[in-house]
Write a protein that holds these residues in place. Structure first.
Motif, mmCIF file in Angstrom:
data_model
loop_
_atom_site.group_PDB
_atom_site.id
_atom_site.type_symbol
_atom_site.label_atom_id
_atom_site.label_comp_id
_atom_site.label_asym_id
_atom_site.label_seq_id
_atom_site.Cartn_x
_atom_site.Cartn_y
_atom_site.Cartn_z
ATOM 1 N N GLY A 134 52.435 34.518 48.187
ATOM 2 C CA GLY A 134 53.093 35.380 47.205
ATOM 3 C C GLY A 134 52.512 36.773 47.200
ATOM 4 N N ASP A 135 51.185 36.865 47.290
ATOM 5 C CA ASP A 135 50.515 38.159 47.312
ATOM 6 C C ASP A 135 50.914 38.956 48.552
ATOM 7 O OD1 ASP A 135 48.706 40.165 46.523
ATOM 8 O OD2 ASP A 135 47.121 39.299 47.767
ATOM 9 N N LEU A 136 50.915 38.304 49.717
ATOM 10 C CA LEU A 136 51.312 38.995 50.947
ATOM 11 C C LEU A 136 52.776 39.420 50.895
ATOM 12 C CD1 LEU A 136 49.509 36.860 53.682
ATOM 13 C CD2 LEU A 136 49.146 39.283 53.204
ATOM 14 N N ARG A 147 49.416 44.881 59.528
ATOM 15 C CA ARG A 147 49.531 45.029 58.075
ATOM 16 C C ARG A 147 48.949 43.829 57.333
ATOM 17 N NH1 ARG A 147 55.305 46.234 56.205
ATOM 18 N NH2 ARG A 147 54.220 46.846 54.314
ATOM 19 N N VAL A 148 49.216 42.627 57.827
ATOM 20 C CA VAL A 148 48.678 41.421 57.189
ATOM 21 C C VAL A 148 47.160 41.409 57.301
ATOM 22 C CG1 VAL A 148 48.556 38.907 57.364
ATOM 23 C CG2 VAL A 148 50.768 40.042 57.465
ATOM 24 N N ALA A 149 46.636 41.724 58.473
ATOM 25 C CA ALA A 149 45.187 41.733 58.675
ATOM 26 C C ALA A 149 44.525 42.763 57.759
ATOM 27 C CB ALA A 149 44.860 42.026 60.137
ATOM 28 N N ALA A 150 45.090 43.947 57.675
ATOM 29 C CA ALA A 150 44.524 44.985 56.809
ATOM 30 C C ALA A 150 44.536 44.553 55.353
ATOM 31 C CB ALA A 150 45.290 46.290 56.990
ATOM 32 N N HIS A 151 45.626 43.917 54.919
ATOM 33 C CA HIS A 151 45.722 43.471 53.527
ATOM 34 C C HIS A 151 44.693 42.375 53.233
ATOM 35 C CE1 HIS A 151 47.564 42.815 49.638
ATOM 36 N NE2 HIS A 151 47.446 41.511 49.877
ATOM 37 N N LEU A 152 44.553 41.417 54.138
ATOM 38 C CA LEU A 152 43.580 40.346 53.921
ATOM 39 C C LEU A 152 42.150 40.879 53.896
ATOM 40 C CD1 LEU A 152 45.090 37.494 56.122
ATOM 41 C CD2 LEU A 152 44.985 37.572 53.631
#
Length: 136
Positions: free
Chosen positions: A91-93, A117-122
């Protein structure tokens, strides 16, 4: 003017029905809350940030998806978070990236080729140790 389009005059006091009147009288609105209502849940292994300090593999995948690219987030070994934590991460991603995200088995799948983008967000929001992998 036809009868169908005639205006009707409202009473001098206006509308009197208030659907929120019952909420104004509720105990919660008067400061009488249950003492246990705002306590933190009991401590568990997935409190706070469920992937903090864990190794996460983020990769692009096309196989078995009709040629559409997706980004898969997985946890190697038996290090995967609980099902509730996975739903929270998905949900957050999804909200952060503006893309569909769901849980499949013990992985999070985000629509589109969004590995960076996913890696940076995590890394920034969940303090995860991210490894960018390759997938089919």
């Amino acid at each position: 003017m036809s009868r169908k389009h005639q205006r009707r005059e409202l009473g001098g006091e206006g509308l009197t029905h208030n659907p929120f009147r019952a909420l104004a009288r509720s105990p919660a609105s008067q400061g009488e809350t249950d003492s246990n209502a705002h306590e933190d849940p009991p401590a568990g292994p997935d409190d706070g940030k469920p992937v903090e300090g864990r190794r996460v593999v983020v990769r692009k995948e096309r196989k078995g998806r009709g040629g559409k690219a997706v980004t898969v987030v997985s946890w190697p070994g038996a290090d995967a978070p609980s099902a509730d934590a996975l739903r929270s991460i998905a949900g957050d991603l999804g909200n952060a990236l503006g893309a569909g995200a769901r849980v499949e088995e013990e992985t999070v799948v985000v629509q589109g080729d969004q590995v960076d983008r996913v890696a940076a967000h995590l890394e920034s929001h969940h303090a995860a140790r991210v490894t960018r992998g390759t997938g089919g």
